[in-house]
Design an enzyme around this catalytic site. Structure first.
Site, PDB file in Angstrom:
ATOM      1  N   MET A  26       0.846  -4.161  -2.900  1.00 51.42           N
ATOM      2  CA  MET A  26      -0.502  -4.065  -2.313  1.00 51.42           C
ATOM      3  C   MET A  26      -1.205  -5.412  -2.294  1.00 51.42           C
ATOM      4  O   MET A  26      -1.489  -5.992  -3.339  1.00 51.42           O
ATOM      5  CB  MET A  26      -1.338  -3.038  -3.076  1.00 51.42           C
ATOM      6  CG  MET A  26      -0.980  -1.607  -2.684  1.00 51.42           C
ATOM      7  SD  MET A  26      -1.874  -0.402  -3.650  1.00 51.42           S
ATOM      8  CE  MET A  26      -1.125  -0.583  -5.255  1.00 51.42           C
ATOM      9  N   THR A  27      -1.469  -5.898  -1.090  1.00 54.43           N
ATOM     10  CA  THR A  27      -2.197  -7.147  -0.887  1.00 54.43           C
ATOM     11  C   THR A  27      -3.567  -7.050  -1.535  1.00 54.43           C
ATOM     12  O   THR A  27      -4.291  -6.092  -1.300  1.00 54.43           O
ATOM     13  CB  THR A  27      -2.333  -7.396   0.629  1.00 54.43           C
ATOM     14  OG1 THR A  27      -1.031  -7.676   1.129  1.00 54.43           O
ATOM     15  CG2 THR A  27      -3.259  -8.545   0.939  1.00 54.43           C
ATOM     16  N   GLN A 102       7.245  -9.162  -3.545  1.00 51.35           N
ATOM     17  CA  GLN A 102       7.524  -8.701  -2.183  1.00 51.35           C
ATOM     18  C   GLN A 102       7.408  -9.902  -1.250  1.00 51.35           C
ATOM     19  O   GLN A 102       6.301 -10.418  -1.027  1.00 51.35           O
ATOM     20  CB  GLN A 102       6.561  -7.607  -1.714  1.00 51.35           C
ATOM     21  CG  GLN A 102       7.024  -7.058  -0.351  1.00 51.35           C
ATOM     22  CD  GLN A 102       6.020  -6.204   0.384  1.00 51.35           C
ATOM     23  OE1 GLN A 102       4.848  -6.577   0.487  1.00 51.35           O
ATOM     24  NE2 GLN A 102       6.458  -5.079   0.912  1.00 51.35           N
ATOM     25  N   HIS A 169       9.749  -7.607   2.735  1.00 48.69           N
ATOM     26  CA  HIS A 169       8.834  -6.789   3.541  1.00 48.69           C
ATOM     27  C   HIS A 169       9.347  -6.749   4.979  1.00 48.69           C
ATOM     28  O   HIS A 169       9.139  -7.674   5.755  1.00 48.69           O
ATOM     29  CB  HIS A 169       7.431  -7.390   3.496  1.00 48.69           C
ATOM     30  CG  HIS A 169       6.353  -6.457   3.983  1.00 48.69           C
ATOM     31  ND1 HIS A 169       6.612  -5.342   4.753  1.00 48.69           N
ATOM     32  CD2 HIS A 169       5.007  -6.463   3.804  1.00 48.69           C
ATOM     33  CE1 HIS A 169       5.478  -4.719   5.019  1.00 48.69           C
ATOM     34  NE2 HIS A 169       4.489  -5.379   4.443  1.00 48.69           N
ATOM     35  N   GLY A 170      10.021  -5.649   5.297  1.00 45.72           N
ATOM     36  CA  GLY A 170      10.551  -5.499   6.653  1.00 45.72           C
ATOM     37  C   GLY A 170       9.821  -4.405   7.420  1.00 45.72           C
ATOM     38  O   GLY A 170      10.371  -3.864   8.389  1.00 45.72           O
ATOM     39  N   ALA A 171       8.589  -4.096   7.006  1.00 43.89           N
ATOM     40  CA  ALA A 171       7.901  -2.908   7.535  1.00 43.89           C
ATOM     41  C   ALA A 171       6.579  -3.248   8.243  1.00 43.89           C
ATOM     42  O   ALA A 171       6.202  -4.402   8.373  1.00 43.89           O
ATOM     43  CB  ALA A 171       7.624  -1.944   6.373  1.00 43.89           C
ATOM     44  N   HIS A 172       5.932  -2.189   8.727  1.00 41.44           N
ATOM     45  CA  HIS A 172       4.502  -2.174   9.109  1.00 41.44           C
ATOM     46  C   HIS A 172       4.114  -3.120  10.242  1.00 41.44           C
ATOM     47  O   HIS A 172       2.954  -3.497  10.365  1.00 41.44           O
ATOM     48  CB  HIS A 172       3.618  -2.491   7.878  1.00 41.44           C
ATOM     49  CG  HIS A 172       3.847  -1.563   6.724  1.00 41.44           C
ATOM     50  ND1 HIS A 172       3.266  -1.739   5.496  1.00 41.44           N
ATOM     51  CD2 HIS A 172       4.597  -0.438   6.609  1.00 41.44           C
ATOM     52  CE1 HIS A 172       3.648  -0.781   4.661  1.00 41.44           C
ATOM     53  NE2 HIS A 172       4.454   0.025   5.324  1.00 41.44           N
ATOM     54  N   TYR A 174       5.068  -6.315  10.749  1.00 40.98           N
ATOM     55  CA  TYR A 174       5.064  -7.754  10.460  1.00 40.98           C
ATOM     56  C   TYR A 174       6.363  -8.385  10.980  1.00 40.98           C
ATOM     57  O   TYR A 174       7.161  -7.717  11.636  1.00 40.98           O
ATOM     58  CB  TYR A 174       4.857  -7.975   8.959  1.00 40.98           C
ATOM     59  CG  TYR A 174       3.484  -7.525   8.504  1.00 40.98           C
ATOM     60  CD1 TYR A 174       2.328  -8.208   8.918  1.00 40.98           C
ATOM     61  CD2 TYR A 174       3.315  -6.395   7.700  1.00 40.98           C
ATOM     62  CE1 TYR A 174       1.063  -7.785   8.520  1.00 40.98           C
ATOM     63  CE2 TYR A 174       2.047  -5.970   7.295  1.00 40.98           C
ATOM     64  CZ  TYR A 174       0.917  -6.669   7.712  1.00 40.98           C
ATOM     65  OH  TYR A 174      -0.319  -6.246   7.328  1.00 40.98           O
TER      66      TYR A 174
HETATM   67  C1  LIG Z   1      -5.023  -2.427  -0.456  1.00 43.80           C
HETATM   68  C2  LIG Z   1      -3.641  -2.198   0.068  1.00 43.80           C
HETATM   69  C3  LIG Z   1      -2.834  -3.280   0.359  1.00 43.80           C
HETATM   70  C4  LIG Z   1      -1.526  -3.091   0.831  1.00 43.80           C
HETATM   71  N1  LIG Z   1      -0.716  -4.179   1.023  1.00 43.80           N
HETATM   72  C5  LIG Z   1       0.603  -4.006   1.289  1.00 43.80           C
HETATM   73  C6  LIG Z   1       1.512  -5.098   1.261  1.00 43.80           C
HETATM   74  O1  LIG Z   1       1.170  -6.255   0.957  1.00 43.80           O
HETATM   75  N2  LIG Z   1       2.818  -4.832   1.555  1.00 43.80           N
HETATM   76  C7  LIG Z   1       3.266  -3.588   1.876  1.00 43.80           C
HETATM   77  O2  LIG Z   1       4.451  -3.392   2.135  1.00 43.80           O
HETATM   78  N3  LIG Z   1       2.409  -2.520   1.878  1.00 43.80           N
HETATM   79  C8  LIG Z   1       1.116  -2.704   1.563  1.00 43.80           C
HETATM   80  N4  LIG Z   1       0.286  -1.611   1.476  1.00 43.80           N
HETATM   81  C9  LIG Z   1       0.843  -0.252   1.613  1.00 43.80           C
HETATM   82  C10 LIG Z   1       1.234   0.304   0.240  1.00 43.80           C
HETATM   83  O3  LIG Z   1       2.328  -0.405  -0.321  1.00 43.80           O
HETATM   84  C11 LIG Z   1       1.618   1.790   0.303  1.00 43.80           C
HETATM   85  O4  LIG Z   1       2.734   1.942   1.136  1.00 43.80           O
HETATM   86  C12 LIG Z   1       0.478   2.644   0.834  1.00 43.80           C
HETATM   87  O5  LIG Z   1      -0.730   2.334   0.162  1.00 43.80           O
HETATM   88  C13 LIG Z   1       0.785   4.124   0.660  1.00 43.80           C
HETATM   89  O6  LIG Z   1       0.828   4.456  -0.700  1.00 43.80           O
HETATM   90  P1  LIG Z   1      -0.406   5.284  -1.375  1.00 43.80           P
HETATM   91  O7  LIG Z   1      -0.700   6.396  -0.456  1.00 43.80           O
HETATM   92  O8  LIG Z   1       0.147   5.695  -2.717  1.00 43.80           O
HETATM   93  O9  LIG Z   1      -1.564   4.334  -1.488  1.00 43.80           O
HETATM   94  C14 LIG Z   1      -1.037  -1.779   1.036  1.00 43.80           C
HETATM   95  C15 LIG Z   1      -1.877  -0.693   0.765  1.00 43.80           C
HETATM   96  C16 LIG Z   1      -3.147  -0.879   0.270  1.00 43.80           C
HETATM   97  C17 LIG Z   1      -4.004   0.317  -0.067  1.00 43.80           C
END
Ligand SMILES: Cc1cc2nc3c(=O)[nH]c(=O)nc-3n(C[C@H](O)[C@H](O)[C@H](O)COP(=O)(O)O)c2cc1C
Length: 366
Positions: A26-27, A102, A169-172, A174
């Site tokens: 989580m960023t 990550q 990080h190969g997702a979302h 990016y």
């Molecule tokens: C504040 C925040 C920052 C996040 N940053 C990243 C990140 O840097 N890399 C990533 O792969 N996912 C990131 N995510 C997604 C989370 O890793 C996770 O997949 C998502 O929050 C779902 O899980 P949860 O429902 O338990 O919160 C972020 C989510 C939140 C809430």
């Protein structure tokens, strides 16, 4: 339901975890000039003290000029940033935890929370920020080679500093995902193509570069998602066969664990089966998988950025799937962001102590 299945140890290659709970990456943007501070180290140490099995760091960027889209995102290169990360892993180990960075490159994905712009060149497979939307020039062969090498170098540094695993990080939506997606990869060279298998080449090269850097025993986790921040409805793989074509080259390149990102873990991946993404990825590749998405909370995470709160929710559905071994590990995001003791509360059935997730949690490193 008793949560015993979450508290069984897990071993894969050189990695042994005391339980199945993974802190999701989580960023947090609390690393000025890209350098993780002592407060960042203390934040991760608290999760280790709280008995999280494996901590994955926030996305931390490889050495390319535009790998990040926010100046307070931590770097994973340069002496000062790496010294900050050394402190993080030493504190996590002192508290009995396990952790991996990550490794991240945002590609052409901008950050709506900031007007800051990284120095050029922006790396994007075809220069697109979303389908049909020109943003910059396509990546040159040299930029591609340098980016692949930068991932390998960061992984070598992770191993040298003492981290237990590396996650890519190969997702979302990016950079790496921009190569997977036909909407953002229209290249006609060896890094593009009509099939998912062809568009997996860049990610496979990144995995190979990391494998060469860390040796055969260190666990490499690859995070993937069907959905994109540019479009939640996208599915890279429409069928199990397409998913096999996508994942096989990534596993053959050296991926050990697939981290399958969904916004709601209970949503079936394909019609006719209840299996989720992590369930299918495990079934099709035989590799251990991590599930994620609204574990223990009522609402999904992208709503959190719009200020929505979530309430604690039952773990029964998750526990049934874990008992059936549909997946091996469970990543938890917001619940662990706001409460370092979440794992202990679940283990000890202190359900009335579980907290709501509110947007205020995003504003501090508690
Ligand atoms: C504040 C925040 C920052 C996040 N940053 C990243 C990140 O840097 N890399 C990533 O792969 N996912 C990131 N995510 C997604 C989370 O890793 C996770 O997949 C998502 O929050 C779902 O899980 P949860 O429902 O338990 O919160 C972020 C989510 C939140 C809430």
């Amino acid at each position: 339901m008793a949560a015993d299945s979450l508290f069984r140890p897990f071993t894969h290659k050189s990695l042994t975890l005391k339980n199945r709970i993974v802190m999701a990456p989580m960023t947090r943007s609390f690393s000025p000039e890209g350098v993780p501070t002592p407060e960042v180290a203390a934040y991760y140490r608290r999760r280790a003290e709280g008995d999280v099995g494996l901590i994955l760091s926030e996305g931390t960027v490889v050495a390319r000029p535009s790998a990040k889209n926010d100046p307070n995102v931590p770097d994973f290169h340069g002496e000062r940033a790496l010294a900050g990360w050394k402190r993080v892993i030493d504190e996590v180990h002192a508290a009995g935890g396990k952790m991996g960075p990550q490794l991240w490159h945002v590609g052409s994905a901008r950050n709506p929370m900031t007007t800051w712009v990284a120095p050029p060149p922006v790396d994007a497979p075809s220069g697109l920020s979303s389908p049909g939307k020109h943003f910059t020039e396509p990546m040159t062969d040299e930029a591609i080679a340098d980016t692949i090498a930068a991932f390998g170098k960061a992984a070598a540094d992770a191993k040298r500093l003492g981290f237990d695993v590396v996650e890519i990080h190969g997702a979302h939506g990016y950079l790496i995902d921009q190569f997977f997606w036909s909407g953002t990869n229209v290249r006609t060279d060896a890094f593009g193509g009509a099939t998912l298998a062809e568009r997996s080449r860049f990610a496979a090269e990144v995995v190979k570069s990391i494998r060469a850097a860390v040796g055969k025993d260190m666990v490499i986790i690859l995070r993937l998602s069907q959905w994109k921040q540019q479009d939640f409805t996208v599915k890279l793989a429409q069928t199990p066969d397409e998913m096999t074509a996508w994942l096989t080259p990534l596993v053959e390149a050296g991926t050990d664990i697939l981290h399958c990102s969904q916004r709601r873990f209970w949503e079936p991946e394909f019609e006719g089966s209840e299996l989720n993404f992590a369930g299918w990825a495990k079934k099709l590749t035989g590799k251990p998988t991590i599930t994620v998405g609204s574990v223990g909370l009522s609402g999904e995470f992208t709503a959190a950025f719009r200020g929505e709160s979530s309430k604690p929710a039952s773990l029964d559905n998750l526990l049934r799937r874990l008992e059936r071994e549909e997946f091996d590990l469970v990543a938890v995001g917001r619940a662990l962001l706001s409460d370092a003791q979440w794992a202990q509360k679940v283990r000890d059935a202190r359900h009335d102590e579980l907290q709501d997730f509110t947007k205020e949690a995003l504003a501090r490193l508690a």
